[in-house]
Design a protein around this motif. Structure first.
Motif, PDB file in Angstrom:
ATOM      1  N   ALA A  51       0.695  -1.253   0.038  1.00  0.00           N
ATOM      2  CA  ALA A  51       0.197  -0.250  -0.078  1.00  0.00           C
ATOM      3  C   ALA A  51       0.918   1.430  -0.072  1.00  0.00           C
ATOM      4  CB  ALA A  51      -1.178  -0.008   1.226  1.00  0.00           C
ATOM      5  N   ASP A  52       1.949   1.181   0.590  1.00  0.00           N
ATOM      6  CA  ASP A  52       3.010   2.285   0.764  1.00  0.00           C
ATOM      7  C   ASP A  52       4.214   2.038  -0.097  1.00  0.00           C
ATOM      8  OD1 ASP A  52       4.251   0.506   2.112  1.00  0.00           O
ATOM      9  OD2 ASP A  52       4.647   1.998   3.861  1.00  0.00           O
ATOM     10  N   TYR A  53       4.202   1.068  -1.220  1.00  0.00           N
ATOM     11  CA  TYR A  53       5.517   0.973  -1.846  1.00  0.00           C
ATOM     12  C   TYR A  53       5.634   2.235  -2.728  1.00  0.00           C
ATOM     13  CZ  TYR A  53       8.276  -2.168  -4.570  1.00  0.00           C
ATOM     14  OH  TYR A  53       9.119  -2.972  -5.149  1.00  0.00           O
ATOM     15  N   PRO A  89       2.448   2.179  -5.412  1.00  0.00           N
ATOM     16  CA  PRO A  89       1.427   1.520  -4.735  1.00  0.00           C
ATOM     17  C   PRO A  89       0.894   0.342  -5.640  1.00  0.00           C
ATOM     18  CG  PRO A  89       1.328   3.802  -4.285  1.00  0.00           C
ATOM     19  CD  PRO A  89       2.406   3.589  -5.421  1.00  0.00           C
ATOM     20  N   PRO A 114       4.165  -2.722   7.075  1.00  0.00           N
ATOM     21  CA  PRO A 114       5.076  -1.675   7.590  1.00  0.00           C
ATOM     22  C   PRO A 114       5.302  -1.920   9.116  1.00  0.00           C
ATOM     23  CG  PRO A 114       3.354  -1.029   6.173  1.00  0.00           C
ATOM     24  CD  PRO A 114       3.021  -2.288   6.266  1.00  0.00           C
TER      25      PRO A 114
END
Length: 289
Positions: free
Chosen positions: A26-28, A31, A88
């Protein structure tokens, strides 16, 4: 938080893996959010074998994973990393290295000779993790995208060229048109695994000789392969194939993922059609000894 356990996964773990995939990416850098159908298609296309996938668990929660495809690469039994993710809250514990150490014994026992993956060039943390386990860069790759309404397809279609769906794909003839080799998710093996999801169009002349072809995925707009026989280049065959593909693609944009940067002719053509560079990756591999 050091009490992690590692295990190889089973088919019934795939729904949990999908949910963990969504959290991890999700925070790549770019994303990645795939719905259940898209995730299933990824698993099929990239040859994912649950028994070669690793899950890292903290208590009952999946903290991270390695998605592993199994097949042949350059004539050797190969494990392809189709995605490494860590949720995360569990980062900072060197889980990627620990999962690889856990996986390596399984790969050796199974006769796998090579580990292969791609990593975004700007993802310094991931790059360093892979280098620590011995991964070496083998190619630089570029990824391109263009919205359908921005695509430049003004060239006239060549005379005496017809375009139709392939009845029986001419795999070896297709291969003879290549200037660069595709990456794992765009190989002939990957296309065969996902044959129900892709379309192959061929361009033929009046004598019904094959001049070029395109392979694409209508639902997501991914162009896996586009190639023209050398003597038929620069006369509109590629553009005619691309134009017909656009008519059949349901997605709002087209993507060409992981193009070897040595393919300067291919990249120049894509840029002329207004494809935009969206990211660059390294292909990396390590022999399993």
């Amino acid at each position: 938080m050091t009490d992690f356990r590692f295990s190889l996964l089973k088919a019934q773990d795939m729904p949990l893996l999908h949910q963990t995939f969504l959290k991890a990416f999700a925070d790549y850098v770019v994303p990645i959010q795939l719905n259940a159908e898209q995730f299933k298609s990824k698993l099929q296309r990239e040859g994912i074998e649950p028994g070669f996938c690793v899950g890292a668990f903290y208590k009952e929660h999946m903290a991270g994973f390695i998605l592993t495809g199994v097949g042949e690469w350059q004539g050797k039994p190969t494990a392809y990393n189709a995605g490494t993710g860590v949720v995360p809250v569990y980062r900072g514990h060197k889980l990627t290295q620990q999962m690889y150490m856990f996986l390596m014994s399984k790969l050796r026992e199974s006769g796998i000779e090579v580990c292969l993956l791609e990593v975004i060039q700007g993802n310094t943390a991931a790059l360093k993790s892979y280098q620590r386990i011995g991964m070496q860069r083998t190619r630089s790759l570029d990824c391109f995208r263009v919205r359908k309404e921005e695509l430049l397809l003004r060239a006239d279609a060549p005379e005496n060229i017809s375009i139709a769906k392939s009845v029986k794909p001419a795999w070896e003839e297709y291969r003879s048109f290549w200037d660069i080799a595709p990456t794992w998710q765009n190989t002939i093996a990957a296309i065969k695994r996902s044959r129900n999801d892709n379309v192959i169009l061929e361009a033929r002349n009046q004598e019904q000789h094959l001049c070029g072809y395109i392979i694409f995925y209508p639902k997501n707009g991914a162009v896996a392969q586009l190639a023209v026989k050398e003597e038929h280049r620069c006369n509109g065959v590629s553009t005619a194939l691309l134009r017909e593909a656009v008519n059949q693609i349901q997605a709002p944009a087209l993507m060409c993922i992981n193009i070897d940067t040595k393919g300067t002719g291919v990249i120049s053509y894509l840029k002329q059609r207004y494809f935009k560079l969206i990211l660059s990756q390294y292909e990396m591999q390590v022999p399993i000894t």
